[in-house]
Scaffold this motif. Structure first.
Motif, mmCIF file in Angstrom:
data_model
loop_
_atom_site.group_PDB
_atom_site.id
_atom_site.type_symbol
_atom_site.label_atom_id
_atom_site.label_comp_id
_atom_site.label_asym_id
_atom_site.label_seq_id
_atom_site.Cartn_x
_atom_site.Cartn_y
_atom_site.Cartn_z
ATOM 1 N N LEU B 59 0.831 -1.210 0.000
ATOM 2 C CA LEU B 59 0.000 0.000 0.000
ATOM 3 C C LEU B 59 0.864 1.257 0.000
ATOM 4 O O LEU B 59 0.554 2.244 -0.675
ATOM 5 C CB LEU B 59 -0.919 -0.017 1.230
ATOM 6 N N PHE B 60 1.961 1.219 0.743
ATOM 7 C CA PHE B 60 2.851 2.382 0.846
ATOM 8 C C PHE B 60 3.406 2.764 -0.523
ATOM 9 O O PHE B 60 3.602 3.937 -0.829
ATOM 10 C CB PHE B 60 3.995 2.057 1.818
ATOM 11 N N SER B 151 -9.493 -4.697 -6.425
ATOM 12 C CA SER B 151 -8.146 -5.151 -6.765
ATOM 13 C C SER B 151 -7.938 -6.611 -6.351
ATOM 14 O O SER B 151 -8.075 -6.964 -5.178
ATOM 15 C CB SER B 151 -7.111 -4.271 -6.047
ATOM 16 N N GLU B 152 -7.569 -7.417 -7.316
ATOM 17 C CA GLU B 152 -7.305 -8.829 -7.024
ATOM 18 C C GLU B 152 -6.107 -8.963 -6.070
ATOM 19 O O GLU B 152 -6.085 -9.812 -5.184
ATOM 20 C CB GLU B 152 -7.017 -9.554 -8.333
ATOM 21 N N LEU B 153 -5.136 -8.109 -6.315
ATOM 22 C CA LEU B 153 -3.951 -8.125 -5.463
ATOM 23 C C LEU B 153 -4.347 -7.927 -4.002
ATOM 24 O O LEU B 153 -3.903 -8.668 -3.107
ATOM 25 C CB LEU B 153 -2.991 -7.007 -5.894
ATOM 26 N N TYR B 154 -5.160 -6.921 -3.753
ATOM 27 C CA TYR B 154 -5.528 -6.633 -2.370
ATOM 28 C C TYR B 154 -6.550 -7.609 -1.819
ATOM 29 O O TYR B 154 -6.550 -7.889 -0.621
ATOM 30 C CB TYR B 154 -5.973 -5.169 -2.227
ATOM 31 N N ASP B 165 -12.078 -9.075 3.460
ATOM 32 C CA ASP B 165 -12.057 -8.384 2.182
ATOM 33 C C ASP B 165 -11.359 -7.044 2.383
ATOM 34 O O ASP B 165 -11.319 -6.516 3.498
ATOM 35 C CB ASP B 165 -13.492 -8.151 1.691
ATOM 36 N N PRO B 166 -10.841 -6.475 1.309
ATOM 37 C CA PRO B 166 -10.178 -5.172 1.457
ATOM 38 C C PRO B 166 -11.107 -4.143 2.081
ATOM 39 O O PRO B 166 -12.288 -4.084 1.733
ATOM 40 C CB PRO B 166 -9.823 -4.793 0.012
ATOM 41 N N ASN B 167 -10.558 -3.376 2.999
ATOM 42 C CA ASN B 167 -11.334 -2.292 3.631
ATOM 43 C C ASN B 167 -10.342 -1.273 4.163
ATOM 44 O O ASN B 167 -9.190 -1.608 4.471
ATOM 45 C CB ASN B 167 -12.222 -2.850 4.747
ATOM 46 N N ILE B 168 -10.806 -0.035 4.260
ATOM 47 C CA ILE B 168 -9.850 1.028 4.598
ATOM 48 C C ILE B 168 -9.402 0.972 6.061
ATOM 49 O O ILE B 168 -8.319 1.443 6.395
ATOM 50 C CB ILE B 168 -10.396 2.427 4.263
#
Lengths: 259, 363
Positions: B59-60, B151-154, B165-168
């Motif tokens: 992410l960075f 994003s599949e990566l995430y 699942d991705p979440n902020i």
């Protein structure tokens, strides 16, 4: 007949087992646990003579007519204890505490103190020689003796600053602002304090002890910022004056109440 | 699929991707945080794991986190500069100017105040600020959440790190984990140890100047008194009241109020966080506004150009007096002393840190 006996024995053993396991899981009665413990908050009230010490503006005029603004007033304490009725001491926590009298909340709270009658509060300002020269990296991140937590450790020089007071002052009759920085350190400057005042701690009455700290009591004939604005307990002359400073420190702190 | 994604990236740990066997790999604190720096203040609700740290690193370095996908955190925090930026002040999306110089990023596990004005106390909260700032990365959080979810990566790495699942929310936790692992303690000074073995005479003299009080009472001053605000093993005071956030006499009046704008107290006006001097040779330009290009200029400031009329100036600068009750005066270091100080500061460079592949761009 034998079977009946065996059954009885088995039930008996089971019963004992359940009782033993049950006992292990049982906490002590909650009533007793709560009843036996109390808490005490020690709060500092920074003063300048009869008035609250101002840390955001000048206006604290000392006995030398110097106008003083204190921006940092940090203290490391050890052996923080309650004095019991039989004059023995009950150490609170591990006995170490840090407070900054220039912060918005110069107080700390000890919990899980046994109920009872106490005669007073005692502590040292500073740490003993053993702690002063031990490896300082072992302390947890918010422990008073952690090397990074409160900037009261000398770093490479080793040892702790027992008492820090920093800020600015205007000499008598002058509008020029200069800085002052007094760092009390080194083993001989460890000082002990006992405040005698009867109070009772009980589970339904957590107490607040209020200690007034009158910064004007630091000053005496030889001790003025005009005479010496920086003292880090270094040279022999520094140590001589700092000993006077620590001696005056005894008058600075007064236990006013435990409510 | 997960394996093929893993193989696409540099120095990436390989883990099982099955959520049924969700077992993130805990990081042993002692493997990251050297004893000499003391015990770090790690958040108890965000234990470090290999997967979490790697996700934070992704992410960075990912430009997905800026509105126009032109910038990542790493655009302004470069590893070769100890995660500072060699610009006076940063430039955000669409060329928009940022007010302050980008801070270096390391040893944050030991800090409790972040940003130049010390306004943030937790890295997981901090990361949202540059992402959302209109003149930095300019991305709103719903859009960011949507991008991550698509994003599949995430999808893959959030599963590995958090079984989610991705979440902020957990994005910020992962970024916090990565930032906490940025540890720098392998400079020549560290290797030299207390006896300063291996440092030359000028560097040793510079260290003595660094940690000696200024003495202007007759003769040449032998102390530069740097240690009050940059002392200790971190080369940075952590206590805001004890030099951690302070005014170093740059200006008589303030274009930027610093911490004063956050607290609303006039006594905090013009005060800023004292940065660590570790890696200082790599992190210029210097000061909150990047006004000094070189360390020579910084040393000249403290030696000769402090503005003592600056409101709220540090007591530990204002106490540089030549006689009882006198006004504060400049330290006036000699040319040789300045060079010694500079030479010492250069021993604080940690070349291992700036080349450590664990901190590098994983894309």
């Amino acid at each position: 007949m034998k079977r009946v006996k065996m059954k009885r024995v088995t039930f008996l053993l089971l019963g004992i087992l359940v009782a033993v396991i049950g006992c292990k899981k049982c906490p002590p009665p909650i009533e007793n646990e709560v009843k036996d413990l109390s808490s005490l908050t020690i709060t500092y009230k920074p003063m300048f003579d009869a008035n609250p010490l101002t840390t955001k503006a000048f206006g604290n005029i000392n006995t030398h007519n110097e106008d003083i603004l204190v921006s940092n007033w940090g203290i490391i304490m050890s052996d923080v204890s309650l004095i019991k009725e039989d004059n023995t001491k009950l150490k609170l926590g591990d006995g170490y505490m840090y407070v900054n009298l220039a912060s918005s909340d110069p107080s700390f709270t000890f919990t899980n103190i046994p109920e009872g009658n106490y005669k007073g509060i005692a502590y040292n300002i500073g740490v003993d020689s053993l702690a002063n020269h031990a490896d300082p990296v072992v302390w947890g991140p918010t422990h008073p003796l952690n090397i990074n937590f409160n900037s009261q450790h000398w770093g490479w020089a080793g040892g702790y600053i027992f008492h820090t007071i920093e800020g600015k002052y205007k000499p008598s009759g002058s509008t020029t602002e200069s800085g002052f920085s007094y760092h009390t350190a080194k083993d001989p400057l460890l000082s002990s304090y006992e405040y005698i005042l009867d109070f009772t701690l009980s589970n339904n009455a957590p107490r607040i002890a209020t200690i007034e700290a009158d910064a004007n009591k630091f000053f005496s004939n030889e001790l003025s910022f005009t005479n010496q604005s920086t003292n880090h307990s270094g040279s022999s002359e520094d140590m001589r004056l700092m000993s006077l400073w620590v001696n005056n420190m005894k008058q600075v702190f007064t236990l006013k109440s435990v409510n | 699929m997960a394996l093929s994604l893993s193989q696409c990236r540099k120095s990436e740990p390989i883990y099982s991707s099955s959520s049924e066997s969700f077992k993130p790999t805990p990081i042993i604190s002692a493997s990251i945080f050297p004893r000499a720096l003391g015990i770090p203040a790690l958040p108890t609700d965000n234990p470090l794991t290999e997967e979490g740290v790697y996700l934070g690193r992704l992410l960075f370095y990912d430009r997905l986190l800026s509105a126009d996908m032109s910038l990542s955190c790493a655009s302004c925090h470069l590893q070769k500069n100890a995660f500072a930026e060699p610009k006076k002040t940063s430039v955000g999306i669409f060329g928009l100017p940022v007010k302050r110089n980008a801070s270096a990023l390391f040893n944050m596990a030991y800090s409790r105040k972040f940003f130049w004005d010390g306004r943030q106390s937790r890295l997981a909260n901090l990361v949202f600020e540059p992402i959302q700032a209109h003149n930095e990365m300019g991305l709103n959080l719903p859009e960011l959440d949507d991008r991550l979810k698509k994003s599949e990566l995430y999808q893959n790495w959030f599963k590995k790190a958090f079984n989610a699942d991705p979440n902020i929310g957990q994005m910020s936790m992962a970024m916090e984990q990565f930032l906490l692992t940025l540890v720098s303690s392998d400079s020549r000074f560290d290797k030299a140890g207390p006896s300063l073995t291996g440092l030359n005479s000028s560097e040793k003299a510079g260290f003595t100047l660094f940690q000696t009080l200024t003495n202007l009472q007759g003769g040449q001053n032998q102390g530069a008194d740097c240690f009050h605000c940059h002392g200790g093993i971190l080369f940075q005071a952590q206590n805001p009241l004890a030099g951690g956030i302070t005014n170093n006499g740059l200006d008589a009046s303030f274009a930027d109020l610093g911490a004063g704008a956050i607290t609303g107290n006039s006594t905090d006006n013009g005060t800023f966080k004292s940065p660590s001097l570790r890696n200082i040779s790599l992190t210029g330009p210097y000061m909150h506004d990047g006004r000094f290009q070189s360390l020579n200029e910084v040393i000249d400031h403290y030696s000769d150009n402090i503005d003592f009329s600056s409101p709220n100036i540090s007591p530990n600068l204002a106490n540089h007096v030549s006689g009882p009750g006198g006004p504060p005066e400049q330290m006036k270091l000699t040319v040789a002393q300045k060079q010694d100080l500079l030479n010492f500061l250069q021993t604080l460079t940690d070349s291992t840190f700036i080349t450590n592949p664990k901190y590098a761009n994983p894309f």
